[in-house]
Design an enzyme around this catalytic site. Structure first.
Site, PDB file in Angstrom:
ATOM      1  CB  ILE A 156      -0.789   0.315   1.442  1.00 20.99           C
ATOM      2  CG1 ILE A 156      -1.688  -1.081   0.935  1.00 20.99           C
ATOM      3  CG2 ILE A 156      -1.542   1.426   1.209  1.00 20.99           C
ATOM      4  CD1 ILE A 156      -2.531  -1.174   2.112  1.00 20.99           C
ATOM      5  CG  ASP A 175       9.491  -0.937   4.924  1.00 22.00           C
ATOM      6  OD1 ASP A 175       9.798  -1.927   6.109  1.00 22.00           O
ATOM      7  OD2 ASP A 175       8.393  -1.352   4.626  1.00 22.00           O
ATOM      8  N   PRO A 207       1.766  -2.629   9.607  1.00 18.79           N
ATOM      9  CG  PRO A 207       2.589  -4.638   9.936  1.00 18.79           C
ATOM     10  CD  PRO A 207       2.418  -3.584   9.095  1.00 18.79           C
ATOM     11  NE  ARG A 235      -5.650  -3.483  11.213  1.00 23.32           N
ATOM     12  CZ  ARG A 235      -5.850  -3.604  10.205  1.00 23.32           C
ATOM     13  NH1 ARG A 235      -6.723  -2.891   9.217  1.00 23.32           N
ATOM     14  NH2 ARG A 235      -6.893  -5.092   9.905  1.00 23.32           N
ATOM     15  CG  ASP A 259      -9.637   4.139   6.784  1.00 24.72           C
ATOM     16  OD1 ASP A 259     -11.192   4.689   6.478  1.00 24.72           O
ATOM     17  OD2 ASP A 259      -9.599   3.297   5.963  1.00 24.72           O
ATOM     18  CD  GLU A 264     -11.133   0.398  13.168  1.00 28.10           C
ATOM     19  OE1 GLU A 264     -10.654   1.173  13.579  1.00 28.10           O
ATOM     20  OE2 GLU A 264     -11.252  -0.641  12.649  1.00 28.10           O
ATOM     21  CG  HIS A 296     -11.324  -0.007   8.254  1.00 29.92           C
ATOM     22  ND1 HIS A 296     -10.588  -0.755   9.598  1.00 29.92           N
ATOM     23  CD2 HIS A 296     -10.599  -0.712   8.225  1.00 29.92           C
ATOM     24  CE1 HIS A 296      -9.454  -1.405   9.484  1.00 29.92           C
ATOM     25  NE2 HIS A 296      -8.927  -1.198   8.466  1.00 29.92           N
TER      26      HIS A 296
HETATM   27  P1  NAD Z   1       2.805  -5.001   3.634  1.00 27.76           P
HETATM   28  O1  NAD Z   1       3.011  -6.312   4.280  1.00 27.76           O
HETATM   29  O2  NAD Z   1       3.206  -4.439   2.379  1.00 27.76           O
HETATM   30  O3  NAD Z   1       3.399  -3.812   4.255  1.00 27.76           O
HETATM   31  C1  NAD Z   1       3.410  -3.320   5.472  1.00 27.76           C
HETATM   32  C2  NAD Z   1       5.441  -2.530   5.857  1.00 27.76           C
HETATM   33  O4  NAD Z   1       5.993  -1.618   6.661  1.00 27.76           O
HETATM   34  C3  NAD Z   1       6.683  -3.744   5.311  1.00 27.76           C
HETATM   35  O5  NAD Z   1       7.768  -3.246   4.487  1.00 27.76           O
HETATM   36  C4  NAD Z   1       6.364  -3.663   6.361  1.00 27.76           C
HETATM   37  O6  NAD Z   1       8.684  -3.677   6.304  1.00 27.76           O
HETATM   38  C5  NAD Z   1       7.149  -2.328   7.165  1.00 27.76           C
HETATM   39  N1  NAD Z   1       7.373  -2.416   8.883  1.00 27.76           N
HETATM   40  C6  NAD Z   1       6.786  -2.530   9.385  1.00 27.76           C
HETATM   41  N2  NAD Z   1       6.892  -2.134  10.728  1.00 27.76           N
HETATM   42  C7  NAD Z   1       7.389  -1.075   9.995  1.00 27.76           C
HETATM   43  C8  NAD Z   1       7.780  -0.188  10.808  1.00 27.76           C
HETATM   44  N3  NAD Z   1       7.618   0.400  12.743  1.00 27.76           N
HETATM   45  N4  NAD Z   1       8.416   1.394  10.821  1.00 27.76           N
HETATM   46  C9  NAD Z   1       8.293   1.069   8.777  1.00 27.76           C
HETATM   47  N5  NAD Z   1       8.306   0.473   8.221  1.00 27.76           N
HETATM   48  C10 NAD Z   1       7.638  -0.336   8.741  1.00 27.76           C
HETATM   49  O7  NAD Z   1       1.134  -4.263   3.900  1.00 27.76           O
HETATM   50  P2  NAD Z   1       0.465  -3.535   3.233  1.00 27.76           P
HETATM   51  O8  NAD Z   1      -0.440  -4.476   2.588  1.00 27.76           O
HETATM   52  O9  NAD Z   1       1.266  -2.174   2.666  1.00 27.76           O
HETATM   53  O10 NAD Z   1      -0.456  -2.856   3.821  1.00 27.76           O
HETATM   54  C11 NAD Z   1      -0.133  -1.967   5.373  1.00 27.76           C
HETATM   55  C12 NAD Z   1      -1.502  -1.653   6.129  1.00 27.76           C
HETATM   56  O11 NAD Z   1      -2.088  -1.588   6.285  1.00 27.76           O
HETATM   57  C13 NAD Z   1      -1.686  -3.520   7.137  1.00 27.76           C
HETATM   58  O12 NAD Z   1      -0.567  -3.554   7.598  1.00 27.76           O
HETATM   59  C14 NAD Z   1      -2.973  -3.275   7.504  1.00 27.76           C
HETATM   60  O13 NAD Z   1      -2.665  -2.774   9.216  1.00 27.76           O
HETATM   61  C15 NAD Z   1      -3.466  -1.699   6.701  1.00 27.76           C
HETATM   62  N6  NAD Z   1      -4.580  -2.118   5.867  1.00 27.76           N
HETATM   63  C16 NAD Z   1      -6.222  -1.074   6.574  1.00 27.76           C
HETATM   64  C17 NAD Z   1      -6.840  -1.262   5.633  1.00 27.76           C
HETATM   65  C18 NAD Z   1      -8.336  -0.128   5.887  1.00 27.76           C
HETATM   66  O14 NAD Z   1      -9.122  -0.109   4.856  1.00 27.76           O
HETATM   67  N7  NAD Z   1      -7.588   0.878   6.716  1.00 27.76           N
HETATM   68  C19 NAD Z   1      -6.937  -2.114   4.528  1.00 27.76           C
HETATM   69  C20 NAD Z   1      -5.763  -3.300   4.378  1.00 27.76           C
HETATM   70  C21 NAD Z   1      -4.699  -3.053   5.064  1.00 27.76           C
HETATM   71  C1  COI Z   2      -7.599  -5.670   5.651  1.00 24.94           C
HETATM   72  O1  COI Z   2      -7.526  -6.102   5.248  1.00 24.94           O
HETATM   73  O2  COI Z   2      -6.606  -5.795   6.443  1.00 24.94           O
HETATM   74  C2  COI Z   2      -8.257  -4.489   6.391  1.00 24.94           C
HETATM   75  O3  COI Z   2      -7.987  -2.696   7.068  1.00 24.94           O
HETATM   76  C3  COI Z   2     -10.064  -3.930   5.609  1.00 24.94           C
HETATM   77  C4  COI Z   2     -10.925  -4.649   6.354  1.00 24.94           C
HETATM   78  C5  COI Z   2     -11.470  -3.858   7.351  1.00 24.94           C
HETATM   79  C6  COI Z   2     -12.037  -5.530   5.223  1.00 24.94           C
END
Ligand code: NAD
Ligand code: COI
Length: 332
Positions: A156, A175, A207, A235, A259, A264, A296
């Site tokens: 993301i 990162d 995460p 999160r 978000d 939540e 969210h």
């Molecule tokens: P990903 O695993 O591809 O990337 C996460 C990155 O964070 C990794 O490269 C990791 O090395 C890095 N990281 C971990 N701890 C760190 C720190 N302290 N400082 C800097 N970097 C750090 O995950 P992604 O697919 O990019 O998703 C990221 C997060 O988005 C998910 O873990 C989830 O919590 C959140 N998310 C939110 C929604 C939403 O609807 N709001 C949806 C999906 C995911």
């Molecule tokens: C996740 O995919 O981890 C999200 O944060 C989205 C969820 C609310 C469906």
């Protein structure tokens, strides 16, 4: 073979039916109920379950599924922070998630909200609705004038970086696991403190882990630039909300995109119209002109939801058939 899915929403139903039609040999059934110790028995006779919920997968819930002989569980989402992994390990659970259903959905939302907060659209929209069509003092800031600090350059974070660059902003990132391509292009700063020192917008894409709990707190905020904008579409647990509120009050933080919220669960994705709102702090944030709260919903697009459902069912049938799962989650 049978797969049972929990908490299927109306908008997911067509994709469940699409998958079932394409797999006529598999018995597919579902409910709109969340998976709890009380509802686990609905899956009786199934070989695997497809789930999504923000409610915790507690030891009792996992035990109730195991009592039905079900230990193959496929999540329709990314985050696995709400699973009691010790219990899952003890019971021999095999778990999959959908780590990449549409990074664009979340990155795009974060980018839209970043631009909106900088241009003060919430304030302007509210003024216009009241019939106040004056410009001043609601002047915007351009995205291209920002230094965007991206914390976490996974799926993301990387898409968010591209969108922000499209606006013409300078993008920096941190990162601990650096992406070689991004490293070669010189995006990385050495540590979070460097990022805090330089960025005018900080967007979190990491995460929720024990180590990252409240990574944004009074100390980290003190290291940031005055008038910084904070974006959390990751999160709620990453952010000490009280510390952010203090910084919004003092003006240290110019704007906050939220978000995800640490309290939540049970509040987001519910209708509170005509009822007592359950969280005064959240209510305060929702009504601030420089805070953009969404419940969210960054992930919530047709593209993402279809991928989440189809991929989770694909994963679950792999588990059920004893094949190597494409996206296993480390259990334990
Ligand atoms: P990903 O695993 O591809 O990337 C996460 C990155 O964070 C990794 O490269 C990791 O090395 C890095 N990281 C971990 N701890 C760190 C720190 N302290 N400082 C800097 N970097 C750090 O995950 P992604 O697919 O990019 O998703 C990221 C997060 O988005 C998910 O873990 C989830 O919590 C959140 N998310 C939110 C929604 C939403 O609807 N709001 C949806 C999906 C995911
Ligand atoms: C996740 O995919 O981890 C999200 O944060 C989205 C969820 C609310 C469906």
């Amino acid at each position: 073979q049978k797969i049972f899915a929990f908490s299927i929403r109306k908008d997911e139903e067509p994709y469940v039916k699409e998958w079932a039609n394409e797999h006529p040999d598999i018995d597919v059934d579902y409910t709109d109920k969340l998976l709890t110790p009380e509802t686990a028995a609905l899956a009786k006779g199934a070989d695997g379950v497809v789930v999504y919920q923000q409610l915790d997968y507690t030891p009792d819930t996992l035990q109730a599924l195991a009592n039905e002989g079900i230990t193959k569980m496929s999540l329709r989402n990314v985050g696995v922070d709400n699973i009691d992994m010790d219990k899952a390990k003890e019971l021999g659970f095999e778990i999959t998630n959908v780590p990449v259903y549409s990074p664009n959905a979340i990155a795009e939302h974060a980018a839209i909200q970043t631009a909106r907060i900088l241009r003060q659209t919430k304030v302007m929209d509210e003024k216009i609705a009241k019939g106040d069509l004056r410009w001043a003092p609601t002047i915007g800031h351009e995205v291209r004038d920002q230094v965007i600090g991206v914390v976490g350059t996974g799926h993301i974070g990387r898409v968010y970086m591209q969108i922000m660059e499209g606006y013409g902003a300078k993008v920096i990132a941190y990162d601990p696991f650096e992406n070689p391509e991004l490293k070669a292009k010189g995006y990385y700063v050495d540590n979070l403190d460097d990022l805090y020192r330089q960025a005018t917008v900080i967007s979190l894409h990491v995460p929720a882990t024990k180590e990252n709990y409240h990574m944004i707190n009074a100390d980290s905020i003190a290291k940031m630039r005055d008038g910084v904008t904070l974006v959390n579409c990751s999160r709620g647990a990453l952010v000490d909300t009280d510390a952010v509120i203090k910084a919004l009050d003092s003006g240290k933080i110019f704007g906050f995109v939220m978000d995800t919220y640490e309290n939540e669960v049970g509040i987001f994705n519910a209708n509170w119209e005509g009822k007592d709102f359950p969280d005064a702090r959240l209510n305060d944030l929702i009504h601030r002109p420089n805070v953009l709260v969404t419940p969210h919903t960054a992930f919530y697009t047709t593209h993402a939801v279809r991928n989440m459902v189809i991929k989770a069912f694909d994963n679950n049938i792999e588990l059920v058939k004893g094949e190597k799962a494409d996206t296993p989650v480390k259990v334990g």
